[in-house]
Design a protein around this motif. Structure first.
Motif: not given
Length: 116
Positions: A2-9, A15-16
């Motif tokens: 799985t490609v994981r995010k490193s920044t979030y909006e 959390a999701v």
């Protein structure tokens, strides 16, 4: 993998990302209910999950700091998984979502099946 995010909006986005997917919330709940759980016990409790997917989901939860993996130097090796304080806080945050589900799931299922 799985490609994981490193920044979030926003916080909800983060959390999701941590609990997203079919199995992670169920893994967290299993650890919440039973405390430290061995891999085999977890596999038996989560009917339908493959060993590969369970390993992947546990590794992701561990890398996010939500699950702790303890390896005991025994023969055969024993591995137990438990919630970290971060994992316990996440489960607490998910409790209202579980309550929403108890209240509205019949309606959601009825709408999806066209019974409404």
């Amino acid at each position: 993998m799985t490609v994981r995010k490193s920044t979030y909006e926003c916080g909800l986005d983060a959390a999701v990302d941590v609990v997203g997917g079919k199995w992670k919330a169920l893994i967290l709940w299993e650890l919440h209910v039973h405390g430290a759980v061995r891999f085999g016990e977890m596999k038996r409790a989560l009917t339908g999950i493959s060993e590969k997917v369970l390993i992947q989901q546990l590794r992701e939860l561990e890398s996010d700091g939500v699950v702790h993996r303890e390896v005991y130097a025994e023969v055969p090796p024993r591995v137990e998984y438990s919630l970290t304080p971060l994992g316990k806080a996440l489960n607490k945050a998910l409790e209202p979502l579980g309550e929403w589900s108890k209240t509205y799931m019949d309606e959601v299922v009825a709408r999806r099946t066209g019974v409404v």
